[in-house]
Design a protein around this motif. Sequence first.
Motif, PDB file in Angstrom:
ATOM      1  N   ILE A  25      -7.960  11.604  -6.213  1.00  0.00           N
ATOM      2  CA  ILE A  25      -7.452  11.076  -4.945  1.00  0.00           C
ATOM      3  C   ILE A  25      -6.455  12.063  -4.341  1.00  0.00           C
ATOM      4  N   ILE A  81       0.319   9.060  -4.632  1.00  0.00           N
ATOM      5  CA  ILE A  81      -0.757  10.022  -4.362  1.00  0.00           C
ATOM      6  C   ILE A  81      -0.174  11.304  -3.769  1.00  0.00           C
ATOM      7  N   GLN A 128     -11.070  10.541  -1.406  1.00  0.00           N
ATOM      8  CA  GLN A 128     -11.433  10.557  -2.820  1.00  0.00           C
ATOM      9  C   GLN A 128     -12.601  11.511  -3.011  1.00  0.00           C
ATOM     10  N   LEU A 132      -7.336   1.458  -2.614  1.00  0.00           N
ATOM     11  CA  LEU A 132      -7.803   2.806  -2.279  1.00  0.00           C
ATOM     12  C   LEU A 132      -8.876   2.765  -1.190  1.00  0.00           C
ATOM     13  N   ILE A 180      -6.044   8.567   2.803  1.00  0.00           N
ATOM     14  CA  ILE A 180      -6.416   9.278   1.577  1.00  0.00           C
ATOM     15  C   ILE A 180      -7.880   9.673   1.623  1.00  0.00           C
ATOM     16  N   GLU A 209      -8.450   4.614   2.328  1.00  0.00           N
ATOM     17  CA  GLU A 209      -9.454   5.588   2.756  1.00  0.00           C
ATOM     18  C   GLU A 209      -9.997   5.196   4.133  1.00  0.00           C
ATOM     19  N   PRO A 245      -7.872   7.195 -10.166  1.00  0.00           N
ATOM     20  CA  PRO A 245      -7.550   5.776  -9.978  1.00  0.00           C
ATOM     21  C   PRO A 245      -6.939   5.125 -11.223  1.00  0.00           C
ATOM     22  N   THR A 268      -6.318  -1.631  -7.674  1.00  0.00           N
ATOM     23  CA  THR A 268      -6.160  -0.242  -7.249  1.00  0.00           C
ATOM     24  C   THR A 268      -7.376   0.220  -6.454  1.00  0.00           C
ATOM     25  N   TYR A 301       1.069   3.197  -3.243  1.00  0.00           N
ATOM     26  CA  TYR A 301      -0.066   4.064  -3.556  1.00  0.00           C
ATOM     27  C   TYR A 301       0.076   5.408  -2.847  1.00  0.00           C
ATOM     28  N   GLN A 343       0.825  -1.216   0.000  1.00  0.00           N
ATOM     29  CA  GLN A 343       0.000   0.000   0.000  1.00  0.00           C
ATOM     30  C   GLN A 343       0.854   1.259   0.000  1.00  0.00           C
TER      31      GLN A 343
END
Length: 153
Positions: free
Chosen positions: A91, A42, A79, A68, A77, A72, A50, A64, A38, A35
């Motif tokens: 994102i 980001i 979105q 995400l 993160i 979250e 995404p 993905t 990502y 993770q």
Amino acid sequence: MGKMVEILREIGMIARALDSISNIEFKEVDLIRGQYLYIVRICEHPGITPVELADMIKVDKATTVKALKKLEKIGLITQTVDKINKRTKKIYPTAKGEEVHPFIARENEYSNRVALDGFTEAEAQQLKDYLERVRINIEDDWYHVEKGNQRIY
């Protein structure tokens, strides 16, 4: 090229070793199973979609989306729906995500330093250039297969 040099095994072993190290070290910041990739992308590209993120990391869109959702859920993160194209999400890292980013970056810098120990600057650049060429060679196949097609051997 005569007998094929087996570099993909070496690349795979390097990637798995670094992934194992990262999975252990990043547990303290609630990150598991890659993770951290990502979060880094980001933080480097706030507002990324995404689809763009999946392409950048070279994983399928379903993987993905799943990652995400987990990021979250743990508050790293957020979105938001794009104002222009309502079907697209953007994102962004949260404050907590931004706090984690330097920790991940520091680990990445350290791993790079360890990996390139004994290399001259020119050798390190040459290795990067060669690996970039390998990635570019493989990318077309990745896009082809990612769209549901089969490679012809």
